[in-house]
Design a protein around this motif. Structure first.
Motif, short mmCIF file in Angstrom:
data_model
loop_
_atom_site.label_atom_id
_atom_site.label_comp_id
_atom_site.label_asym_id
_atom_site.label_seq_id
_atom_site.Cartn_x
_atom_site.Cartn_y
_atom_site.Cartn_z
N ILE A 152 3.25 -2.25 -11.05
CA ILE A 152 2.41 -1.29 -10.33
C ILE A 152 2.34 0.03 -11.09
O ILE A 152 1.29 0.67 -11.15
CB ILE A 152 2.95 -1.08 -8.90
CG1 ILE A 152 2.78 -2.38 -8.09
CG2 ILE A 152 2.22 0.08 -8.21
CD1 ILE A 152 3.46 -2.37 -6.76
N ILE A 153 3.46 0.45 -11.67
CA ILE A 153 3.49 1.72 -12.41
C ILE A 153 2.67 1.64 -13.70
O ILE A 153 2.02 2.59 -14.09
CB ILE A 153 4.94 2.13 -12.73
CG1 ILE A 153 5.63 2.55 -11.43
CG2 ILE A 153 5.00 3.25 -13.73
CD1 ILE A 153 7.07 2.93 -11.59
N ALA A 154 2.72 0.48 -14.35
CA ALA A 154 2.07 0.32 -15.66
C ALA A 154 0.57 0.49 -15.61
O ALA A 154 -0.11 0.38 -14.69
CB ALA A 154 2.40 -1.04 -16.24
N ARG A 161 0.84 -1.19 0.00
CA ARG A 161 0.00 0.00 0.00
C ARG A 161 0.88 1.25 0.00
O ARG A 161 0.64 2.19 -0.76
CB ARG A 161 -0.92 -0.01 1.21
CG ARG A 161 -1.98 1.04 1.20
CD ARG A 161 -2.90 0.83 2.36
NE ARG A 161 -2.29 -0.21 3.20
CZ ARG A 161 -2.74 -0.65 4.34
NH1 ARG A 161 -3.80 -0.18 4.83
NH2 ARG A 161 -2.12 -1.58 5.04
N ASN A 162 1.91 1.27 0.84
CA ASN A 162 2.84 2.39 0.88
C ASN A 162 3.59 2.52 -0.45
O ASN A 162 3.85 3.63 -0.91
CB ASN A 162 3.84 2.24 2.02
CG ASN A 162 3.19 2.33 3.37
OD1 ASN A 162 2.12 2.90 3.53
ND2 ASN A 162 3.84 1.77 4.37
N LEU A 163 3.95 1.39 -1.03
CA LEU A 163 4.65 1.39 -2.31
C LEU A 163 3.78 2.02 -3.39
O LEU A 163 4.24 2.90 -4.13
CB LEU A 163 5.04 -0.04 -2.70
CG LEU A 163 5.66 -0.22 -4.09
CD1 LEU A 163 6.95 0.58 -4.22
CD2 LEU A 163 5.90 -1.70 -4.37
N ILE A 164 2.53 1.62 -3.47
CA ILE A 164 1.62 2.16 -4.48
C ILE A 164 1.48 3.67 -4.30
O ILE A 164 1.56 4.44 -5.27
CB ILE A 164 0.25 1.45 -4.41
CG1 ILE A 164 0.41 0.00 -4.87
CG2 ILE A 164 -0.79 2.18 -5.25
CD1 ILE A 164 -0.79 -0.89 -4.58
N SER A 203 14.68 -2.10 -16.98
CA SER A 203 14.37 -1.60 -15.66
C SER A 203 13.06 -0.84 -15.71
O SER A 203 12.32 -0.91 -16.71
CB SER A 203 15.49 -0.69 -15.14
OG SER A 203 15.26 -0.37 -13.77
N VAL A 204 12.78 -0.10 -14.68
CA VAL A 204 11.57 0.69 -14.58
C VAL A 204 11.81 2.05 -15.23
O VAL A 204 12.86 2.67 -15.01
CB VAL A 204 11.17 0.87 -13.10
CG1 VAL A 204 9.96 1.76 -12.95
CG2 VAL A 204 10.94 -0.49 -12.45
N LYS A 205 10.86 2.51 -16.03
CA LYS A 205 10.98 3.81 -16.68
C LYS A 205 11.17 4.90 -15.64
O LYS A 205 10.43 4.98 -14.67
CB LYS A 205 9.74 4.09 -17.51
CG LYS A 205 9.82 5.37 -18.30
CD LYS A 205 8.59 5.58 -19.14
CE LYS A 205 8.72 6.89 -19.91
NZ LYS A 205 7.52 7.14 -20.72
#
Length: 103
Positions: free
Chosen positions: A101-103, A14-17, A39-41
């Motif tokens: 999660i970012i996508a 939840r904190n990550l999101i 990697s992550v954009k």
């Protein structure tokens, strides 16, 4: 680590999101070779062995999300950062988890 995540879920999820939605500083702590494969954009590459000598790059960041291949190195990076006075650090686990999660 995967076994415990399957049993209990990621308690920081939840904190990550929330951190990701608010534009957290994304740090991939894998090697440059691993980072170059994918990697992550928007992530920066600060390999685990360089985290403690590049602390200035973490200053004044509202939220910091560290991640790697398995979650082990990012856990170590989080510990290093917290021992250096940073209290806004989240272990994102794997780079694929953060990317999903970012996508």
């Amino acid at each position: 680590m995967g076994f415990f995540l399957a049993l209990f879920g990621n308690t920081d999820n939840r904190n990550l999101i929330e951190a990701l939605k608010s534009g957290a500083y994304l740090v991939d702590v894998r090697t440059p070779a691993e980072f170059s494969i994918g990697s992550v954009k928007g992530a920066v590459n600060i390999p685990l062995e360089k985290v403690s000598i590049q602390l200035s790059k973490f200053k004044n960041k509202e939220n910091i999300v560290v991640f790697c291949r398995s979650g082990n190195r990012s856990s170590q990076a989080k510990t290093i950062l917290e021992q250096s006075g940073f209290h806004n650090v989240i272990n994102g686990g794997t780079w694929q988890n953060v990317n999903k999660i970012i996508a």
